[in-house]
Write a protein that holds these residues in place. Structure first.
Motif, PDB file in Angstrom:
ATOM      1  N   LEU A  34       0.828  -1.205   0.000  1.00  0.00           N
ATOM      2  CA  LEU A  34       0.000   0.000   0.000  1.00  0.00           C
ATOM      3  C   LEU A  34       0.860   1.250   0.000  1.00  0.00           C
ATOM      4  O   LEU A  34       0.565   2.233  -0.694  1.00  0.00           O
ATOM      5  N   ALA A  35       1.945   1.222   0.763  1.00  0.00           N
ATOM      6  CA  ALA A  35       2.849   2.371   0.796  1.00  0.00           C
ATOM      7  C   ALA A  35       3.519   2.580  -0.558  1.00  0.00           C
ATOM      8  O   ALA A  35       3.665   3.719  -1.019  1.00  0.00           O
ATOM      9  N   GLU A  36       3.906   1.481  -1.213  1.00  0.00           N
ATOM     10  CA  GLU A  36       4.512   1.599  -2.540  1.00  0.00           C
ATOM     11  C   GLU A  36       3.516   2.152  -3.548  1.00  0.00           C
ATOM     12  O   GLU A  36       3.870   2.937  -4.423  1.00  0.00           O
ATOM     13  N   GLN A  37       2.268   1.744  -3.439  1.00  0.00           N
ATOM     14  CA  GLN A  37       1.242   2.243  -4.342  1.00  0.00           C
ATOM     15  C   GLN A  37       1.005   3.735  -4.143  1.00  0.00           C
ATOM     16  O   GLN A  37       0.821   4.484  -5.102  1.00  0.00           O
ATOM     17  N   ARG A  38       1.035   4.159  -2.854  1.00  0.00           N
ATOM     18  CA  ARG A  38       0.872   5.602  -2.586  1.00  0.00           C
ATOM     19  C   ARG A  38       2.014   6.386  -3.207  1.00  0.00           C
ATOM     20  O   ARG A  38       1.818   7.468  -3.768  1.00  0.00           O
ATOM     21  N   ASN A  39       3.228   5.839  -3.119  1.00  0.00           N
ATOM     22  CA  ASN A  39       4.384   6.536  -3.678  1.00  0.00           C
ATOM     23  C   ASN A  39       4.342   6.556  -5.200  1.00  0.00           C
ATOM     24  O   ASN A  39       4.929   7.427  -5.834  1.00  0.00           O
ATOM     25  N   ALA A  40       3.660   5.558  -5.803  1.00  0.00           N
ATOM     26  CA  ALA A  40       3.607   5.477  -7.267  1.00  0.00           C
ATOM     27  C   ALA A  40       2.541   6.382  -7.863  1.00  0.00           C
ATOM     28  O   ALA A  40       2.506   6.583  -9.072  1.00  0.00           O
ATOM     29  N   ILE A  41       1.626   6.924  -7.094  1.00  0.00           N
ATOM     30  CA  ILE A  41       0.563   7.791  -7.609  1.00  0.00           C
ATOM     31  C   ILE A  41       1.170   9.093  -8.133  1.00  0.00           C
ATOM     32  O   ILE A  41       1.958   9.742  -7.449  1.00  0.00           O
ATOM     33  N   LEU A  42       0.804   9.448  -9.370  1.00  0.00           N
ATOM     34  CA  LEU A  42       1.332  10.664  -9.975  1.00  0.00           C
ATOM     35  C   LEU A  42       0.703  11.895  -9.325  1.00  0.00           C
ATOM     36  O   LEU A  42      -0.497  11.910  -9.034  1.00  0.00           O
ATOM     37  N   PRO A  43       1.482  12.936  -9.144  1.00  0.00           N
ATOM     38  CA  PRO A  43       0.907  14.190  -8.647  1.00  0.00           C
ATOM     39  C   PRO A  43       0.000  14.793  -9.707  1.00  0.00           C
ATOM     40  O   PRO A  43       0.271  14.710 -10.914  1.00  0.00           O
ATOM     41  N   THR A  44      -1.082  15.404  -9.289  1.00  0.00           N
ATOM     42  CA  THR A  44      -2.060  15.974 -10.220  1.00  0.00           C
ATOM     43  C   THR A  44      -2.333  17.436  -9.888  1.00  0.00           C
ATOM     44  O   THR A  44      -2.045  17.900  -8.780  1.00  0.00           O
ATOM     45  N   VAL A  45      -2.868  18.120 -10.885  1.00  0.00           N
ATOM     46  CA  VAL A  45      -3.315  19.500 -10.711  1.00  0.00           C
ATOM     47  C   VAL A  45      -4.703  19.607 -11.328  1.00  0.00           C
ATOM     48  O   VAL A  45      -5.124  18.755 -12.117  1.00  0.00           O
ATOM     49  N   GLU A  46      -5.423  20.650 -10.991  1.00  0.00           N
ATOM     50  CA  GLU A  46      -6.736  20.865 -11.566  1.00  0.00           C
ATOM     51  C   GLU A  46      -6.610  21.570 -12.915  1.00  0.00           C
ATOM     52  O   GLU A  46      -5.823  22.505 -13.069  1.00  0.00           O
ATOM     53  N   VAL A  47      -7.380  21.091 -13.878  1.00  0.00           N
ATOM     54  CA  VAL A  47      -7.386  21.653 -15.229  1.00  0.00           C
ATOM     55  C   VAL A  47      -8.838  21.911 -15.631  1.00  0.00           C
ATOM     56  O   VAL A  47      -9.729  21.093 -15.353  1.00  0.00           O
ATOM     57  N   VAL A  48      -9.061  23.033 -16.298  1.00  0.00           N
ATOM     58  CA  VAL A  48     -10.407  23.385 -16.753  1.00  0.00           C
ATOM     59  C   VAL A  48     -10.707  22.642 -18.053  1.00  0.00           C
ATOM     60  O   VAL A  48      -9.937  22.724 -19.023  1.00  0.00           O
ATOM     61  N   VAL A  49     -11.825  21.898 -18.082  1.00  0.00           N
ATOM     62  CA  VAL A  49     -12.275  21.200 -19.283  1.00  0.00           C
ATOM     63  C   VAL A  49     -13.719  21.593 -19.562  1.00  0.00           C
ATOM     64  O   VAL A  49     -14.426  22.084 -18.675  1.00  0.00           O
ATOM     65  N   VAL A  50     -14.153  21.383 -20.803  1.00  0.00           N
ATOM     66  CA  VAL A  50     -15.554  21.657 -21.151  1.00  0.00           C
ATOM     67  C   VAL A  50     -16.397  20.443 -20.779  1.00  0.00           C
ATOM     68  O   VAL A  50     -15.955  19.302 -20.889  1.00  0.00           O
ATOM     69  N   ASN A  51     -17.603  20.689 -20.317  1.00  0.00           N
ATOM     70  CA  ASN A  51     -18.488  19.589 -19.927  1.00  0.00           C
ATOM     71  C   ASN A  51     -19.483  19.215 -21.016  1.00  0.00           C
ATOM     72  O   ASN A  51     -20.371  18.401 -20.807  1.00  0.00           O
ATOM     73  N   ARG A  52     -19.333  19.822 -22.189  1.00  0.00           N
ATOM     74  CA  ARG A  52     -20.165  19.488 -23.344  1.00  0.00           C
ATOM     75  C   ARG A  52     -19.421  19.916 -24.595  1.00  0.00           C
ATOM     76  O   ARG A  52     -18.376  20.585 -24.523  1.00  0.00           O
TER      77      ARG A  52
END
Length: 275
Positions: A34-52
């Motif tokens: 579980l700790a290795e999986q947490r370390n493997a998660i990519l960092p993310t940021v919020e991005v504006v996308v269109v919903n239609r």
């Protein structure tokens, strides 16, 4: 009986201890994974996308977009990472869509105008570039199959040095930004255009203007993804047809004899002629 009871109890305690040990090892392995999986998660940021789906010329509002998590290392160039960037607090005017965007597609700076601007041709010109209108017809305009966003090679036909008729490639990979009054790149219906608007550097604008005034222009559509810059091309009438040799056919000599029969003149062909 007491000895048997003690032995059974000892065996039971031993088995219980062994089971606890195995369970502890499994739990430790789970925690490590579980700790290795947490370390493997990519960092993310919020991005504006269109919903239609939004199309060219539409005004984009806060109801048309949403924020989603996006891998920080793969954020598209020109993406908006907050609603405040897309909708500045000091400007209430909406942005206009320049290119088709599908649902959940990131809103990019190149696909929308500045706040308050329309989707006109001027908003699509890069720094140092100019817009120039060229006259076309069904032949020179590739039978109406051109659309904004396409690129063409421009050929000039006219009289060269010595009055010889020539055709020459004068500009390569010229981008079209509008057909007649339409700048929508999603237009697919073929129409016979009367003018096209291209983007060019000032020196190219001068060359194309001079060429249009001194001869005729023909456009050749460049394939999608083809970045090839064509070499200098020029074809003259003589080069196209080659040397034309005049064949002189000697006519066969025909000899005749004239004779008069009453008031009628009779002409008779003879097989041999006398010198």
């Amino acid at each position: 009986m007491r000895i048997v009871f003690i032995l059974v109890l000892a065996v039971g305690v031993g088995l219980a201890g062994f089971a606890v040990s195995i369970a502890k090892d499994r739990f430790d392995q789970y925690q490590t994974a579980l700790a290795e999986q947490r370390n493997a998660i990519l960092p993310t940021v919020e991005v504006v996308v269109v919903n239609r789906q939004v199309r060219y010329g539409q005004r984009i509002t806060a109801d048309d977009v949403q924020l989603i998590r996006w891998p920080a290392e793969h954020v598209p160039f020109g993406a908006f990472t907050s609603l405040e960037e897309l909708f500045p607090a000091d400007d209430d005017e909406p942005r206009t869509v320049l290119r088709l965007m599908e649902q959940d597609e990131p809103v990019l700076l190149s696909k929308v105008t500045a706040p308050g601007e329309d989707a006109g041709v001027a908003s699509r010109l890069e720094a140092g570039m100019r817009a120039l209108a060229l006259r076309v017809d069904v032949t020179s305009g590739v039978s109406g199959f051109l659309r904004p966003g396409d690129r063409v090679d421009v050929y000039w036909s006219g009289a060269g040095h010595g009055g010889e008729s020539i055709t020459r490639l004068i500009r390569s990979n010229v981008q079209i930004i509008a057909i007649d009054q339409i700048a929508d790149e999603q237009r697919n219906n073929p129409t016979i255009a009367r003018t096209i608007t291209v983007t060019a550097r000032p020196e190219d604008v001068a060359a194309l203007t001079q060429a249009q005034g001194s001869g005729t222009l023909t456009l050749a559509l460049v394939g999608v993804g083809d970045e090839t810059i064509s070499d200098e091309v020029e074809v003259s009438t003589n080069a196209l047809l080659g040397e034309v040799e005049e064949l002189v056919v000697e006519q066969e000599r025909v000899c005749t004899i004239r004779s008069r029969r009453g008031g009628e003149v009779v002409i008779t062909q003879v097989p041999f002629c006398s010198n």
